[in-house]
Design a protein around this motif. Sequence first.
Motif, short mmCIF file in Angstrom:
data_model
loop_
_atom_site.label_atom_id
_atom_site.label_comp_id
_atom_site.label_asym_id
_atom_site.label_seq_id
_atom_site.Cartn_x
_atom_site.Cartn_y
_atom_site.Cartn_z
N VAL A 335 0.82 -1.23 0.00
CA VAL A 335 0.00 0.00 0.00
C VAL A 335 0.84 1.26 0.00
N CYS A 336 2.15 1.11 0.01
CA CYS A 336 3.03 2.28 0.13
C CYS A 336 3.06 3.04 -1.20
N PRO A 337 2.68 4.32 -1.20
CA PRO A 337 2.69 5.08 -2.46
C PRO A 337 4.10 5.27 -3.02
N ASP A 392 12.21 9.10 0.92
CA ASP A 392 11.11 8.76 0.00
C ASP A 392 9.75 8.82 0.68
N CYS A 393 9.71 8.74 1.99
CA CYS A 393 8.44 8.57 2.72
C CYS A 393 7.62 9.86 2.76
N VAL A 394 6.31 9.72 2.52
CA VAL A 394 5.40 10.87 2.58
C VAL A 394 4.58 10.87 3.88
N THR A 395 4.98 10.04 4.83
CA THR A 395 4.33 9.90 6.15
C THR A 395 2.81 9.72 6.06
N CYS A 396 2.37 9.04 5.02
CA CYS A 396 0.93 8.88 4.79
C CYS A 396 0.29 7.91 5.79
N GLY A 397 1.10 7.04 6.39
CA GLY A 397 0.58 6.12 7.40
C GLY A 397 -0.15 4.91 6.84
N ALA A 398 -0.13 4.72 5.53
CA ALA A 398 -0.82 3.56 4.95
C ALA A 398 -0.21 2.27 5.49
N CYS A 399 1.10 2.27 5.64
CA CYS A 399 1.80 1.09 6.14
C CYS A 399 1.36 0.76 7.56
N VAL A 400 1.28 1.78 8.40
CA VAL A 400 0.90 1.58 9.80
C VAL A 400 -0.53 1.04 9.88
#
Length: 707
Positions: A335-337, A392-400
Amino acid sequence: MEEKFVFGHKGCLPPGDTLRETPWKLVASRASRPSRAVSGCSRTPGYRVTTTVSGLALVLVLGVAGALFARRALMLTRLVRLGKPVQRFDDVPRRMRNEAVVVLGQKKLFQRLVPGLIHAFIFWGFLVLFPTIVMALLAAVAKGETLPWLGSQGWFALLVDLFVVLVLVGVVAAVWIRKVQRPERFKGSHAGEADLILGLIALIVLTLLLWHAALIATGLNEWPAGWSPVSNAIAQVFGEGTWAEVRERLFVWAHVLLVVGFLAYLPHSKHLHIATAAVNVWFGRTRSRGRLEPLDFTVEDESAMRFGAATVADMTWKEMIDTMSCTECGRCQDVCPAYATGKELSPKLLIMGLRDQLFAEGPKLLAARDGGEEFEPTPLVPNAVSDDVVWDCVTCGACVHECPVTIEHVDHIVDLRRHLVMVEGRFPAEGATMLRDVERSQNPWGKQQAERADWAEGLGVHVLQPGEPAPEMLYWVGCAASFDERARTTAQSTAKLLQAAGVDFAILGPRESCTGDPARRMGNEYTFQSFAEQNVTTMNDAGVQKIVASCPHCFNTLANEYPDFGGNYEVVHHTELLAELLQEGRLDPVAGTGEITYHDSCYLARHNDVISSPREIVARVGKPLEMARSGKRTFCCGAGGAHMWMEERGSQINEERAREAAATGASTLAVACPFCTIMLDDGVKQNGSELRVADVATLLAEALESS
Ligand code: SF4
Ligand code: SF4
């Protein structure tokens, strides 16, 4: 060697039953089957024959396995105790609820039905089958021995049969997915180890089933055999006689050895998560998912001050348990963008990389602490993960959100950034420009503070002056809606709507500064805390109680992070307030017919659960169409984590999302975040799409004007 045998009850050997001697023990055999009660005996038939051989063998096996398990468990526990402090001991009722829902209920795994069912079969199976381990240990030493009461219950025997089958179905399905379907999410995981574990699980339940069948065949079952359809059917194939008894011994010992071997192997394998996942869930976040743990710059001992994570020695104990809990399932990666658009970042590989370094260097740290050889841990970046992965991370939290064991990837990434930014000054050049602008101009656009309220010119919006008491509602405009031309429309629309509904509100104007969110997500905690303290002082002095924010990033910071700095306010997002005004009839727009697809902002939907309010507004002004990824499982616009100001390598996240929006066939892409407005508008233009991108407040204001 001396052998002993005892009957369950002296003198209860029924007529016709015999004792005989095998090369390895004395065996009591039953002359007649099925099991029947013996006159004068208080328990159902079943003989216990203990031998010092069996007992000693079991003690030896348990001793070796226990020592292997304990040695590793002790090392891991000591390692975790070495971790830096973090407060996760509060909110016990919610932690208990998380255990019930996430661990026992497998809630997060059921976000994907088929893999969720497979895991639930295996997990629930092992919970149900747990007493059979104790039964097998007893029976391995004393033939026919079992747990009191439970061992004679037909319903339990039925459950055992049922769950053995379900576990086997789960294992076969898991192997099918891994070996035949081969989903991308397993790329980079330890496949060989997963195969071994699945094989062991299958063998454990198979030997249990065969042992139960052998018990029935030898008449040693204390439960009515009819309750075990599968075991009973196999027992008919086995038949009676000496071989049935040999089989019973063979299967019970095979089962015991497999279980004990599995337990000894567990803490050394990736399936360590079986032991740590429940612990990790217990200590997971109970407050907002969007809140970052603050660094404490006030500690007197400067050597104890923490500036993020440079090495494994800087990780918090929760971060350490996180890494130990990863199952390598790859749901986060899926799910990571960043990963989806071809970046180097994979949240799964990030956690695995940190774990590998922790396991490689942790024991040396412990040895040095115990007075052994001095050891200097090596930097996590670039040894465990590369610089590109961190940025690279956009801190979207999809992973969490996706992670079944609630690993908190964003905390790891921000901690790595904190060290790189605050200690090494190592970060992307565009990020440096943003940080400089925030520090100098109090906004990442680098504009003059005096221009902050220019968007409101001619609208009659009240600017709160120093010393003036706060009105009912403070409208926190945010930097984007104050300075960016496209985002300013949102602020103007929101102000018009609040005026139309008769809401008593004001703005801070030039006294509003950046909340510090972009600096914080970039890793500059020090700058963030300066802004937090400044803004909290301004608002507390004015007696602010209620805030409406139109930027989800500001909303998240004001609601979830400012309480750590003495700022306690009731904060709502503008979509929540507008939906409420619609419900109360204080706004009455003309119903529209245009097709609108709504994009959930990560900081609104996923981090803060604001999902229905914007949709209520969209439904009032047009015909809603959902995108494939929506709600808490939305796909980022690409701006979070300070990426609004950073160059993006490779294919663009905003273009991918804009394509998904266009695929719905809608004519309008509604948003509820100024960053999303800018990013998706760019994405739409890059794709050459005709979609109109507009904030829900703008759509509502237009519908109101035409009424
Ligand atoms: S927060 Fe988003 S971008 Fe960052 S690792 Fe997780 S899924 Fe990927
Ligand atoms: S971090 Fe979580 S979601 Fe990602 S691979 Fe590990 S267990 Fe799975």
